[in-house]
Write a protein that holds these residues in place. Structure first.
Motif, PDB file in Angstrom:
ATOM      1  N   UNK A  49       0.831  -1.201   0.000  1.00 18.77           N
ATOM      2  CA  UNK A  49       0.000   0.000   0.000  1.00 18.77           C
ATOM      3  C   UNK A  49       0.874   1.263   0.000  1.00 18.77           C
ATOM      4  N   UNK A  50       1.950   1.220   0.780  1.00 13.90           N
ATOM      5  CA  UNK A  50       2.875   2.360   0.815  1.00 13.90           C
ATOM      6  C   UNK A  50       3.548   2.525  -0.552  1.00 13.90           C
ATOM      7  N   UNK A  51       3.962   1.389  -1.154  1.00 13.24           N
ATOM      8  CA  UNK A  51       4.616   1.457  -2.467  1.00 13.24           C
ATOM      9  C   UNK A  51       3.668   2.069  -3.495  1.00 13.24           C
ATOM     10  N   UNK A  52       2.394   1.635  -3.503  1.00 12.07           N
ATOM     11  CA  UNK A  52       1.415   2.190  -4.454  1.00 12.07           C
ATOM     12  C   UNK A  52       1.254   3.687  -4.262  1.00 12.07           C
ATOM     13  N   UNK A  53       1.159   4.095  -2.986  1.00  9.38           N
ATOM     14  CA  UNK A  53       0.959   5.508  -2.674  1.00  9.38           C
ATOM     15  C   UNK A  53       2.151   6.338  -3.171  1.00  9.38           C
ATOM     16  N   UNK A  54       3.354   5.825  -2.930  1.00  7.59           N
ATOM     17  CA  UNK A  54       4.561   6.543  -3.357  1.00  7.59           C
ATOM     18  C   UNK A  54       4.627   6.582  -4.886  1.00  7.59           C
ATOM     19  N   UNK A  55       4.299   5.463  -5.534  1.00 10.74           N
ATOM     20  CA  UNK A  55       4.342   5.410  -7.000  1.00 10.74           C
ATOM     21  C   UNK A  55       3.395   6.445  -7.594  1.00 10.74           C
ATOM     22  N   UNK A  56       2.198   6.540  -7.019  1.00 16.64           N
ATOM     23  CA  UNK A  56       1.228   7.549  -7.491  1.00 16.64           C
ATOM     24  C   UNK A  56       1.779   8.954  -7.297  1.00 16.64           C
ATOM     25  N   UNK A  57       2.306   9.205  -6.100  1.00 14.40           N
ATOM     26  CA  UNK A  57       2.808  10.552  -5.793  1.00 14.40           C
ATOM     27  C   UNK A  57       3.976  10.938  -6.701  1.00 14.40           C
ATOM     28  N   UNK A  58       4.807   9.934  -7.064  1.00 10.25           N
ATOM     29  CA  UNK A  58       5.978  10.245  -7.898  1.00 10.25           C
ATOM     30  C   UNK A  58       5.686  10.086  -9.390  1.00 10.25           C
ATOM     31  N   UNK A  59       4.464   9.621  -9.697  1.00  7.97           N
ATOM     32  CA  UNK A  59       4.068   9.491 -11.097  1.00  7.97           C
ATOM     33  C   UNK A  59       4.711   8.318 -11.831  1.00  7.97           C
ATOM     34  N   UNK A  60       5.017   7.239 -11.107  1.00 10.19           N
ATOM     35  CA  UNK A  60       5.577   6.052 -11.766  1.00 10.19           C
ATOM     36  C   UNK A  60       4.456   5.078 -12.101  1.00 10.19           C
ATOM     37  N   UNK A  61       4.589   4.407 -13.242  1.00  7.39           N
ATOM     38  CA  UNK A  61       3.722   3.271 -13.536  1.00  7.39           C
ATOM     39  C   UNK A  61       4.569   2.017 -13.324  1.00  7.39           C
ATOM     40  N   UNK A  62       4.159   1.219 -12.369  1.00  9.06           N
ATOM     41  CA  UNK A  62       5.012   0.070 -12.028  1.00  9.06           C
ATOM     42  C   UNK A  62       4.211  -1.225 -11.981  1.00  9.06           C
ATOM     43  N   UNK A  63       4.914  -2.305 -12.199  1.00  7.19           N
ATOM     44  CA  UNK A  63       4.370  -3.639 -11.919  1.00  7.19           C
ATOM     45  C   UNK A  63       4.871  -4.050 -10.540  1.00  7.19           C
ATOM     46  N   UNK A  64       3.899  -4.264  -9.657  1.00  2.06           N
ATOM     47  CA  UNK A  64       4.198  -4.569  -8.258  1.00  2.06           C
ATOM     48  C   UNK A  64       3.896  -6.045  -7.996  1.00  2.06           C
ATOM     49  N   UNK A  65       4.864  -6.743  -7.447  1.00  2.18           N
ATOM     50  CA  UNK A  65       4.636  -8.145  -7.058  1.00  2.18           C
ATOM     51  C   UNK A  65       4.568  -8.243  -5.546  1.00  2.18           C
ATOM     52  N   UNK A  66       3.539  -8.943  -5.076  1.00  2.00           N
ATOM     53  CA  UNK A  66       3.430  -9.247  -3.646  1.00  2.00           C
ATOM     54  C   UNK A  66       3.621 -10.754  -3.483  1.00  2.00           C
ATOM     55  N   UNK A  67       4.518 -11.143  -2.612  1.00  2.51           N
ATOM     56  CA  UNK A  67       4.734 -12.575  -2.378  1.00  2.51           C
ATOM     57  C   UNK A  67       4.413 -12.872  -0.918  1.00  2.51           C
ATOM     58  N   UNK A  68       3.531 -13.815  -0.723  1.00  3.36           N
ATOM     59  CA  UNK A  68       3.074 -14.124   0.643  1.00  3.36           C
ATOM     60  C   UNK A  68       3.809 -15.337   1.201  1.00  3.36           C
ATOM     61  N   UNK A  69       4.063 -15.293   2.504  1.00  3.95           N
ATOM     62  CA  UNK A  69       4.827 -16.370   3.159  1.00  3.95           C
ATOM     63  C   UNK A  69       4.052 -16.977   4.325  1.00  3.95           C
ATOM     64  N   UNK A  70       2.752 -16.660   4.407  1.00  9.74           N
ATOM     65  CA  UNK A  70       1.939 -17.207   5.497  1.00  9.74           C
ATOM     66  C   UNK A  70       1.689 -18.692   5.250  1.00  9.74           C
ATOM     67  N   UNK A  71       1.750 -19.449   6.319  1.00  4.29           N
ATOM     68  CA  UNK A  71       1.549 -20.893   6.209  1.00  4.29           C
ATOM     69  C   UNK A  71       0.322 -21.262   7.037  1.00  4.29           C
ATOM     70  N   UNK A  72      -0.599 -22.003   6.418  1.00  2.00           N
ATOM     71  CA  UNK A  72      -1.826 -22.357   7.138  1.00  2.00           C
ATOM     72  C   UNK A  72      -1.554 -23.501   8.107  1.00  2.00           C
ATOM     73  N   UNK A  73      -2.401 -23.556   9.113  1.00  2.00           N
ATOM     74  CA  UNK A  73      -2.341 -24.662  10.074  1.00  2.00           C
ATOM     75  C   UNK A  73      -2.502 -26.003   9.355  1.00  2.00           C
ATOM     76  N   UNK A  74      -3.391 -26.014   8.367  1.00  2.00           N
ATOM     77  CA  UNK A  74      -3.671 -27.260   7.645  1.00  2.00           C
ATOM     78  C   UNK A  74      -2.423 -27.768   6.916  1.00  2.00           C
ATOM     79  N   UNK A  75      -1.663 -26.831   6.353  1.00  2.00           N
ATOM     80  CA  UNK A  75      -0.450 -27.235   5.624  1.00  2.00           C
ATOM     81  C   UNK A  75       0.565 -27.859   6.584  1.00  2.00           C
ATOM     82  N   UNK A  76       0.667 -27.289   7.794  1.00  2.00           N
ATOM     83  CA  UNK A  76       1.612 -27.844   8.776  1.00  2.00           C
ATOM     84  C   UNK A  76       1.114 -29.196   9.273  1.00  2.00           C
ATOM     85  N   UNK A  77      -0.209 -29.320   9.481  1.00  2.20           N
ATOM     86  CA  UNK A  77      -0.770 -30.615   9.918  1.00  2.20           C
ATOM     87  C   UNK A  77      -0.508 -31.701   8.885  1.00  2.20           C
ATOM     88  N   UNK A  78      -0.640 -31.335   7.625  1.00  7.19           N
ATOM     89  CA  UNK A  78      -0.384 -32.283   6.533  1.00  7.19           C
ATOM     90  C   UNK A  78       1.074 -32.737   6.580  1.00  7.19           C
TER      91      UNK A  78
END
Lengths: 447, 116
Positions: free
Chosen positions: A94-123
Motif C-alpha cells: 500500500x505504501x509502495x502504491x501511494x509513493x508510485x502515485x505521488x511520484x508518477x511512476x507506472x510500475x508492476x508490483x509483485x506481492x509474495x506471501x509467506x503465510x503458512x496455514x495450520x492445515x499445511x503444517x498438519x499435513x
C-alpha cells in the motif's frame, strides 16, 4: 558482473541520502533490502504490527523508489513490515502504491506471501515432514492450537520468479535475509554460494563497514568472487569489519543454513582491494536433497500490565527477595482460580542478566529499580492483578521498618501500564516443501 | 606467579547477541595476534570455564569456535529461556557480555600488553 545496492540493515532504520546518491553512481543492477527478522521478538509476528512506523518506512521507500525508477532497476523488499506476515505485505504494498502515485511512476508490483496455514503444517506433520531446528521441542496439534500466526522463510526462487515476470517492485513476506538480497544475482545466473554469502554480508547494510552503521552498502559479484564497498566515503570495508560481521548473530561461522541448502564458508578468503574495499571468495553452496523451509510461529500467551518503581530504603533492599516472593504468592492466591502470573526484574541487581548474573546479590546498591508485571488471560485481569501486586508492595510492613508511609517511588500516575498482548515463539522448525515456490503465492498488479 | 590481564584488556571487541530465538552467541575479536594466541593458549575459554562463568551446566554450552584467520573466538549458549518467554530480561541478548570482560587471563612469558 552483477551489482547490488543495499541501503540499510532494516528498512525503516535509516540511511544517508548522500551515500545512496553516491551508491547509485555505480549503476547497481538492483536495490534490495530486508525489513525484518525474528530478532525484535515474537510479538511482531503474533500481532502483525509493523516493526517501524508507516511515516518512516514511507520516507525510505520514497527515496528508494525514486532511485530505482530513475535508474530503471528493480527494488526488492524482503520480510515486509518486520515479521513478513501477509498483513504487512499488504501494508508495505500500500505504501509502495501511494509513493508510485505521488511520484508518477507506472510500475508492476509483485506481492509474495509467506503465510503458512495450520492445515499445511498438519499435513506435513502427518507425513513426518516437520523437524526441530533449535527450539528443543516438537510441533504437535497442541502447539498449533497455541499458535496465532505462522510464516516460512522463502528462498530466492519466488523473488526470482517475480523479477522474471517483470516486477519493478517486489514486496516479499518472510524471506531468508541473505536470499532476499541474493535473489536478483542468482536469477541473473550468479553462483548461489557466492551470491548468498554476499547477501549475508549486505543484509545488515553498512554494519559490515567501519565505522559501522545502518547505511548504504554495495556488493559487486563476479564469477569467482565479490567485492564490498560502503556507499558513504566516510566508511570503509576492512578485513576486520567484514570478518567480524561474518560472525554476527549466528552460531556456526563456517556453515550458513538456509532454504534448500547450506553455504559452506570454511574455504573463504578475504582480501583488501584498495583503501575501502574487501574482496571475498570461496563460498560454496551445498544443495540439500530435500527442500526444506524454516517455519516461524508465534502464539498469544495473554495480556500484560506492568508497573515500574524505585526502591531507596535500605531496610527494604535488604529483605527484597522475601517481600517479592510474598507479594507474588499473595497475588496469585487472591485471584485463584483465575491464573495470573507476576514477575519481577530488579535493576541494580540482576535485572539485565537474571540467572546468568555472576555478581553477588548483596552488592550494597543504595537504590534499586523494580519492574513488576503480571500476565493474565485478559487485559482487565492483568491490570487488576498488577495493581494488587504493586499496591501490596507499596504498603507492606516488616519488622524494623523505618518509614511506614509507603515503600515504592512511582514515576507515573497511573502507575500500572497496560502493555497489551504477549506472544511467544511456538514454532521454529523445518518443514519440507514440494518445491521452492509451492508455499509462496505471488500476486501482481500494475499501478 | 604469572601476571594476568582481563579479557577486556586483551580483546578489541567482546559482544553478545541472539543467534535466532533459542541461542545466545558471544564474539571475542582481537586486533592483535599475540593477544589472541595468549587467550587461546591460556585455555580460559572452554566448556568448563564458560559454564562456571555464567553459572550454567556444560550441556548449555552449544558450541565454541576458535578462528585463527579471523583472530576471533566464538561461544554460543542455549538461551536460558527462549527469546521473550516469561522472565525475559534482554530481548536482543546484547547485554550479556560483561562476565567475559572480567575474565582473568594469565600471561605467558614476558608478554605484557597494554590496551591499545
Amino acid at each position: 558482473m552483477i551489482s547490488v545496492l543495499t541501503p540499510t540493515g532494516t528498512l525503516g532504520y535509516g540511511f544517508d541520502a548522500q551515500a545512496l546518491a553516491r551508491g547509485m553512481r555505480f549503476e547497481p543492477d538492483v536495490i534490495a533490502v530486508d525489513a525484518g527478522s525474528t530478532d525484535p521478538g515474537p510479538a511482531y509476528l503474533g500481532s502483525a504490527e509493523p516493526l517501524c512506523s508507516r511515516r518512516v518506512v514511507k520516507g525510505e521507500i520514497a527515496q528508494l523508489l525514486r532511485s530505482a525508477r530513475g535508474a530503471g532497476i528493480p527494488l526488492v523488499i524482503g520480510s515486509a513490515g518486520g515479521s513478513g506476515r501477509g498483513e504487512l505485505v499488504d501494508w508495505t504494498a500500500d505504501i509502495v502504491r501511494e509513493v508510485a502515485r505521488e511520484q508518477g511512476h507506472r510500475i508492476r508490483l509483485a506481492r509474495i506471501y509467506a503465510d503458512i496455514s495450520r492445515e499445511r503444517v498438519e499435513w506435513a506433520l502427518a507425513r513426518g515432514e516437520v523437524e526441530d531446528f533449535e527450539a528443543g521441542f516438537a510441533v504437535t496439534r497442541e502447539t498449533l492450537d497455541d499458535t496465532t500466526a505462522i510464516v516460512a522463510q522463502m528462498g530466492w526462487e519466488p523473488i526470482a520468479e517475480a523479477l522474471d515476470a517483470g516486477a519493478h517492485v517486489v514486496v516479499a513476506g518472510r524471506a531468508c535475509d541473505d536470499l532476499a538480497i541474493a535473489a536478483y544475482p542468482i536469477a541473473a545466473g550468479a553462483d548461489i554460494g557466492l551470491a548468498t554469502h554476499m547477501g549475508k554480508i549486505l543484509e545488515c547494510g553498512a554494519f559490515s563497514a567501519e565505522p559501522f552503521a545502518m547505511d548504504v552498502m554495495l556488493g559487486f559479484l563476479h564469477d569467482d568472487h565479490f567485492v564490498l564497498e560502503p556507499g558513504s566515503l566516510g566508511r570503509r570495508a576492512s578485513l576486520k569489519s567484514v570478518a567480524a560481521h561474518s560472525l554476527y548473530e549466528r552460531e556456526n561461522p563456517f556453515l550458513q543454513r538456509g532454504p534448500g541448502g547450506s553455504v559452506d564458508l570454511s574455504g573463504c578468503r578475504f582480501e583488501t582491494e584498495g583503501e575501502r574495499r574487501v574482496r571475498v571468495s570461496g563460498a560454496r553452496f551445498l544443495e540439500d536433497s530435500v527442500y526444506r523451509v524454516k517455519l516461524e510461529g508465534a502464539g498469544l500467551k495473554g495480556y500484560r500490565t506492568l508497573c515500574m518503581a524505585g526502591i531507596r530504603c535500605p531496610t527494604m533492599i535488604e529483605r527484597l527477595d522475601e517481600l517479592l516472593e510474598n507479594a507474588r504468592r499473595k497475588t496469585v492466591e487472591h485471584f485463584a482460580p483465575d491464573v495470573v502470573t507476576p514477575s519481577f526484574r530488579v535493576y541494580g541487581r540482576n535485572g539485565v542478566m537474571a540467572e546468568l548474573e555472576p555478581t553477588p546479590r548483596n552488592g550494597g546498591a543504595h537504590e534499586l529499580g523494580l519492574l513488576m508485571d503480571v500476565t493474565a488471560a485478559t487485559q482487565e485481569l492483568a491490570r487488576a492483578a498488577c495493581h494488587f501486586l504493586s499496591g501490596h508492595l507499596l504498603h507492606v510492613a516488616w519488622p524494623g521498618q523505618v518509614n511506614t508511609s509507603g515503600n515504592l517511588a512511582f514515576p507515573y500516575s497511573p502507575s500500572d501500564i497496560d502493555a497489551g498482548a504477549v506472544y511467544e515463539f511456538t514454532i521454529y522448525h523445518l518443514m519440507t516443501a514440494e518445491s521452492p515456490t509451492e508455499l509462496f503465492p505471488i500476486h501482481y498488479d500494475d499501478v | 606467579m604469572s601476571e594476568t590481564r582481563t579479557l577486556a584488556e586483551l580483546a578489541a571487541i567482546i559482544r553478545s547477541k541472539n543467534a535466532g530465538p533459542f541461542r545466545l552467541t558471544f564474539d571475542i575479536l582481537f586486533d592483535d595476534e599475540r593477544a589472541f594466541l595468549t587467550v587461546v593458549t591460556a585455555n580460559v575459554i572452554s566448556r568448563d570455564t564458560m559454564a562456571a562463568l555464567f553459572g550454567i551446566d556444560r550441556a548449555q554450552i552449544s558450541s565454541i569456535h576458535v578462528l585463527p584467520e579471523g583472530l576471533a573466538i566464538k561461544v554460543t549458549l542455549i538461551r536460558p529461556r527462549a527469546q521473550c518467554a516469561a522472565g525475559e530480561t534482554d530481548v536482543y541478548g546484547c547485554q550479556q557480555h560483561v562476565p567475559l570482560m572480567n575474565l582473568s587471563v594469565p600471561l605467558a612469558g614476558n608478554y605484557a600488553p597494554t590496551r591499545g
